[in-house]
Scaffold this motif. Sequence first.
Motif, PDB file in Angstrom:
ATOM      1  N   ALA A 119       0.859  -1.186   0.000  1.00 59.35           N
ATOM      2  CA  ALA A 119       0.000   0.000   0.000  1.00 59.35           C
ATOM      3  C   ALA A 119       0.893   1.232   0.000  1.00 59.35           C
ATOM      4  O   ALA A 119       1.925   1.263   0.684  1.00 59.35           O
ATOM      5  N   ARG A 120       0.497   2.251  -0.769  1.00 55.08           N
ATOM      6  CA  ARG A 120       1.305   3.472  -0.894  1.00 55.08           C
ATOM      7  C   ARG A 120       0.640   4.629  -0.162  1.00 55.08           C
ATOM      8  O   ARG A 120      -0.573   4.783  -0.187  1.00 55.08           O
ATOM      9  N   ASP A 121       1.475   5.433   0.461  1.00 57.85           N
ATOM     10  CA  ASP A 121       1.031   6.628   1.172  1.00 57.85           C
ATOM     11  C   ASP A 121       2.005   7.740   0.786  1.00 57.85           C
ATOM     12  O   ASP A 121       2.999   7.978   1.466  1.00 57.85           O
ATOM     13  N   GLY A 122       1.732   8.388  -0.357  1.00 53.66           N
ATOM     14  CA  GLY A 122       2.708   9.318  -0.909  1.00 53.66           C
ATOM     15  C   GLY A 122       3.944   8.549  -1.345  1.00 53.66           C
ATOM     16  O   GLY A 122       3.850   7.562  -2.069  1.00 53.66           O
ATOM     17  N   ASP A 123       5.101   8.951  -0.870  1.00 54.19           N
ATOM     18  CA  ASP A 123       6.333   8.239  -1.183  1.00 54.19           C
ATOM     19  C   ASP A 123       6.599   7.080  -0.231  1.00 54.19           C
ATOM     20  O   ASP A 123       7.529   6.295  -0.454  1.00 54.19           O
ATOM     21  N   ALA A 124       5.811   6.969   0.831  1.00 54.47           N
ATOM     22  CA  ALA A 124       5.980   5.885   1.786  1.00 54.47           C
ATOM     23  C   ALA A 124       5.254   4.634   1.288  1.00 54.47           C
ATOM     24  O   ALA A 124       4.273   4.720   0.539  1.00 54.47           O
ATOM     25  N   VAL A 125       5.741   3.467   1.702  1.00 52.41           N
ATOM     26  CA  VAL A 125       5.079   2.209   1.376  1.00 52.41           C
ATOM     27  C   VAL A 125       4.872   1.407   2.649  1.00 52.41           C
ATOM     28  O   VAL A 125       5.659   1.499   3.594  1.00 52.41           O
ATOM     29  N   GLN A 126       3.800   0.622   2.661  1.00 51.09           N
ATOM     30  CA  GLN A 126       3.550  -0.333   3.725  1.00 51.09           C
ATOM     31  C   GLN A 126       3.389  -1.704   3.086  1.00 51.09           C
ATOM     32  O   GLN A 126       2.525  -1.897   2.239  1.00 51.09           O
ATOM     33  N   ILE A 127       4.229  -2.631   3.499  1.00 46.33           N
ATOM     34  CA  ILE A 127       4.295  -3.959   2.894  1.00 46.33           C
ATOM     35  C   ILE A 127       3.835  -4.990   3.913  1.00 46.33           C
ATOM     36  O   ILE A 127       4.414  -5.097   5.015  1.00 46.33           O
ATOM     37  N   ALA A 128       2.797  -5.734   3.584  1.00 47.41           N
ATOM     38  CA  ALA A 128       2.306  -6.778   4.485  1.00 47.41           C
ATOM     39  C   ALA A 128       3.333  -7.903   4.566  1.00 47.41           C
ATOM     40  O   ALA A 128       3.877  -8.348   3.546  1.00 47.41           O
ATOM     41  N   LEU A 129       3.591  -8.363   5.781  1.00 44.43           N
ATOM     42  CA  LEU A 129       4.561  -9.427   6.030  1.00 44.43           C
ATOM     43  C   LEU A 129       3.848 -10.697   6.482  1.00 44.43           C
ATOM     44  O   LEU A 129       2.701 -10.643   6.937  1.00 44.43           O
ATOM     45  N   PRO A 130       4.505 -11.856   6.407  1.00 42.03           N
ATOM     46  CA  PRO A 130       3.931 -13.067   6.991  1.00 42.03           C
ATOM     47  C   PRO A 130       3.717 -12.881   8.494  1.00 42.03           C
ATOM     48  O   PRO A 130       4.524 -12.240   9.172  1.00 42.03           O
ATOM     49  N   GLY A 131       2.643 -13.443   9.007  1.00 38.05           N
ATOM     50  CA  GLY A 131       2.306 -13.274  10.416  1.00 38.05           C
ATOM     51  C   GLY A 131       1.168 -12.286  10.557  1.00 38.05           C
ATOM     52  O   GLY A 131       1.158 -11.238   9.917  1.00 38.05           O
ATOM     53  N   ALA A 132       0.209 -12.588  11.410  1.00 35.40           N
ATOM     54  CA  ALA A 132      -1.006 -11.788  11.522  1.00 35.40           C
ATOM     55  C   ALA A 132      -0.714 -10.328  11.828  1.00 35.40           C
ATOM     56  O   ALA A 132      -0.090 -10.007  12.844  1.00 35.40           O
ATOM     57  N   GLY A 133      -1.146  -9.441  10.929  1.00 32.40           N
ATOM     58  CA  GLY A 133      -1.081  -8.012  11.171  1.00 32.40           C
ATOM     59  C   GLY A 133       0.272  -7.361  11.001  1.00 32.40           C
ATOM     60  O   GLY A 133       0.407  -6.149  11.180  1.00 32.40           O
ATOM     61  N   ARG A 134       1.309  -8.109  10.661  1.00 34.12           N
ATOM     62  CA  ARG A 134       2.663  -7.533  10.593  1.00 34.12           C
ATOM     63  C   ARG A 134       2.892  -6.811   9.267  1.00 34.12           C
ATOM     64  O   ARG A 134       2.406  -7.227   8.219  1.00 34.12           O
ATOM     65  N   ALA A 135       3.645  -5.740   9.324  1.00 37.83           N
ATOM     66  CA  ALA A 135       3.953  -4.993   8.107  1.00 37.83           C
ATOM     67  C   ALA A 135       5.286  -4.286   8.261  1.00 37.83           C
ATOM     68  O   ALA A 135       5.768  -4.038   9.374  1.00 37.83           O
ATOM     69  N   LEU A 136       5.865  -3.967   7.121  1.00 37.49           N
ATOM     70  CA  LEU A 136       7.072  -3.167   7.036  1.00 37.49           C
ATOM     71  C   LEU A 136       6.679  -1.837   6.408  1.00 37.49           C
ATOM     72  O   LEU A 136       6.024  -1.815   5.369  1.00 37.49           O
ATOM     73  N   ARG A 137       7.039  -0.732   7.041  1.00 38.22           N
ATOM     74  CA  ARG A 137       6.780   0.587   6.478  1.00 38.22           C
ATOM     75  C   ARG A 137       8.115   1.266   6.205  1.00 38.22           C
ATOM     76  O   ARG A 137       8.987   1.316   7.085  1.00 38.22           O
ATOM     77  N   VAL A 138       8.259   1.769   4.985  1.00 39.84           N
ATOM     78  CA  VAL A 138       9.477   2.473   4.595  1.00 39.84           C
ATOM     79  C   VAL A 138       9.074   3.867   4.129  1.00 39.84           C
ATOM     80  O   VAL A 138       8.228   4.012   3.245  1.00 39.84           O
ATOM     81  N   GLN A 139       9.684   4.882   4.722  1.00 39.67           N
ATOM     82  CA  GLN A 139       9.296   6.263   4.442  1.00 39.67           C
ATOM     83  C   GLN A 139      10.537   7.152   4.490  1.00 39.67           C
ATOM     84  O   GLN A 139      11.619   6.717   4.907  1.00 39.67           O
ATOM     85  N   ALA A 140      10.368   8.386   4.067  1.00 41.36           N
ATOM     86  CA  ALA A 140      11.475   9.336   4.126  1.00 41.36           C
ATOM     87  C   ALA A 140      11.964   9.468   5.564  1.00 41.36           C
ATOM     88  O   ALA A 140      11.169   9.462   6.512  1.00 41.36           O
ATOM     89  N   VAL A 141      13.272   9.582   5.725  1.00 41.07           N
ATOM     90  CA  VAL A 141      13.851   9.569   7.063  1.00 41.07           C
ATOM     91  C   VAL A 141      13.388  10.746   7.904  1.00 41.07           C
ATOM     92  O   VAL A 141      13.333  10.656   9.145  1.00 41.07           O
ATOM     93  N   ASP A 142      13.011  11.874   7.255  1.00 38.40           N
ATOM     94  CA  ASP A 142      12.567  13.043   8.013  1.00 38.40           C
ATOM     95  C   ASP A 142      11.051  13.129   8.162  1.00 38.40           C
ATOM     96  O   ASP A 142      10.525  14.107   8.694  1.00 38.40           O
TER      97      ASP A 142
END
Length: 292
Positions: A119-142
């Motif tokens: 899922a995209r949120d502007g330039d940030a992304v949220q990636i669903a991971l294995p395991g209930a409800g887990r995700a990786l979010r990568v966004q601008a450092v600031d």
Amino acid sequence: MPEPTQLRLLDWGVIRAQGADAASFLHSQLTQDFALLDREHARLAGFCTAKGRLLATLVGWKHGEDEVLLALPAETLAATLKRLSMFVMRAKCKLSDASGEFAVYGLLGATEAEAWALARDGDAVQIALPGAGRALRVQAVDAPAPTGETITPDDWAWAEAEAGVAWVRGATVEAFVPQMINFEVLGGVSFKKGCYPGQEIVARSQYRGTLKRRLQVFETDAPATVGQEIFNSADPEQPAGVVASTGTRGGRTLIAAEIKLAALESGSLHLGSAAGATLQSRALPYEIPPQD
């Protein structure tokens, strides 16, 4: 769904692959299909030696036009970047360490999507991971941190082990063929794509029924470290496995460990030595397909 909890994963970094051949180059080097990568999904992938041993495990996604980002544990980033760069040759692809530009967060209770949905949120992304409800979010450092209570590194590590997930770390570089950490079950290997380093050995492990080691989850009352050996009481002189991920909670330790399948059939398993803390088996949250 209650508000997600979050943790800045300071032990993760990001590699940028940029250029007209970025996706095709990664496709030729990694265990997953990057040629068909779309903007709605990420790819779990491994980078192997010619002998099929994992040098790194990572998550990749499209970030912009002719640009793919790869998130991975920071302790394997520099060596992965250096080795990948050796194979770029004439490909129109520039690789660089982009860790200073991005913050990587682990989220719990954040999603109901299937693993690797993006899922995209502007330039940030949220990636669903294995395991209930887990995700990786990568966004601008600031950018502001995600909302939600901050959890501890051990909370996150426990959830990773509970999900039956292990990333290659410094102590486990070249320790595993992908299937030894259930990587193909989790979506990290394509058996339909073309060649990549180690592809023949990975395919042989899959189709010839030669796999004798798998990732399993255990609980114990002693602390553990990634790379620590596991022993079986029936064969105390030889290691039966190795800790691949671990976390603690309430005085208990949860371990995802690569283990000899034969060691599960008799005797007991112990951490560090045959006289070490006893490991109690826990069910994996996913099924391992039977070998033919």
